[in-house]
Enzyme design. Structure first.
Site, mmCIF file in Angstrom:
data_model
loop_
_atom_site.group_PDB
_atom_site.id
_atom_site.type_symbol
_atom_site.label_atom_id
_atom_site.label_comp_id
_atom_site.label_asym_id
_atom_site.label_seq_id
_atom_site.Cartn_x
_atom_site.Cartn_y
_atom_site.Cartn_z
ATOM 1 C CB CYS A 94 -21.864 -15.436 57.125
ATOM 2 S SG CYS A 94 -21.388 -13.750 56.642
ATOM 3 N NE ARG A 128 -18.333 -6.065 56.001
ATOM 4 C CZ ARG A 128 -17.916 -7.207 55.460
ATOM 5 N NH1 ARG A 128 -17.085 -7.194 54.429
ATOM 6 N NH2 ARG A 128 -18.333 -8.374 55.936
ATOM 7 C CG HIS A 194 -23.621 -13.637 61.523
ATOM 8 N ND1 HIS A 194 -23.207 -12.499 62.187
ATOM 9 C CD2 HIS A 194 -23.396 -13.395 60.206
ATOM 10 C CE1 HIS A 194 -22.741 -11.619 61.312
ATOM 11 N NE2 HIS A 194 -22.841 -12.128 60.107
#
Length: 245
Positions: A94, A128, A194
């Site tokens: 990330c 997002r 993740h």
């Protein structure tokens, strides 16, 4: 044999189960009788690239990432580049992934990256990119699927000389448009996956272990099989969650 891991900025870049990923690598080594050593390097701290076979860079908030980036470029960039050239494994997740590239544009502010791979990231004013994700990769063992969770406002685009980590099967990936996720260069991997990455993908963890050990062994060692009933179930569930989007 011993796997020697270095975590960069573990206090500042640790919001996406990064400690869990490191513990998972440690346990898989220990269960096989492979030594494991852990070291960290934070703000202002330099390191010898020859001392570590796997370098881990986790994720952080934009504020922390901006503070870390300047220090990383000043105090660690040359050592990381030397380690990559010497076939050390580097895993950036990330925010750590974004810092591997040339820069991250946050509105009028630009965060300079390490420039180890040709990629640029821009913070998009749109929504997002969040949700479960599965991608197909091939790191030399044939096609495999890795799955997990992504949550990033940045859109990353690879340069013409960069190779994506994998092809998106379900989810957004680097930018939600081109169908690719992450970056792969030598033994360097950057990814937005993740949630946590390695416990849900034990085959990827073992690949990293083998490549890290090969740096000193001269060739990838054969790893003793483990009873991965729980790990395989976690992987199946992560793939199923991504497929159900």
């Amino acid at each position: 044999m011993e796997l020697r891991l270095l975590a960069l900025y573990p206090e500042q870049m640790n919001i996406y189960a990064d400690r869990g990923n490191i513990i998972f690598l440690q346990r898989r080594c220990e269960w096989r009788g492979i030594g494991f050593s852990y070291a960290s390097a934070g703000p202002g701290e330099r390191f010898d690239p020859g001392d570590h076979d796997l370098i881990y860079i986790g994720g952080g908030q934009d504020r922390d990432q901006a503070l870390v980036a300047a220090d990383m470029v000043e105090t660690k960039r040359d050592a990381i580049a030397t380690a990559v050239d010497d076939e050390a494994v580097v895993l950036g997740v990330c925010g750590g992934y974004q810092l591997l590239g040339n820069g991250y544009q946050l509105g009028s502010e630009r965060i300079a990256g390490l420039g180890l791979v040709e990629l640029e990231t821009v913070r998009d004013p749109g929504p997002r990119l969040i949700g479960n994700i599965a991608i197909e990769i091939d790191l030399g063992d044939g096609p495999e699927v890795i799955a997990g969770f992504e949550n990033h406002g940045g859109r990353t685009r690879l340069g013409p000389g960069s190779t994506p980590l994998g092809r998106v099967l379900s989810g957004h990936g680097n930018n939600g448009v081109d169908g690719y996720e992450g970056v792969h260069h030598r033994n360097l991997i950057g990814t937005y996956i993740h949630g946590p990455l390695l416990p849900k993908n034990p085959h990827l963890a073992d690949r990293l272990i083998r490549r890290a050990l090969a740096r000193r062994q001269g060739a990838e060692p054969a790893l003793a099989p483990l009873d991965d009933v729980l790990e395989r179930a976690a992987h199946r569930n992560a793939v199923a969650a991504a497929s159900a989007r």
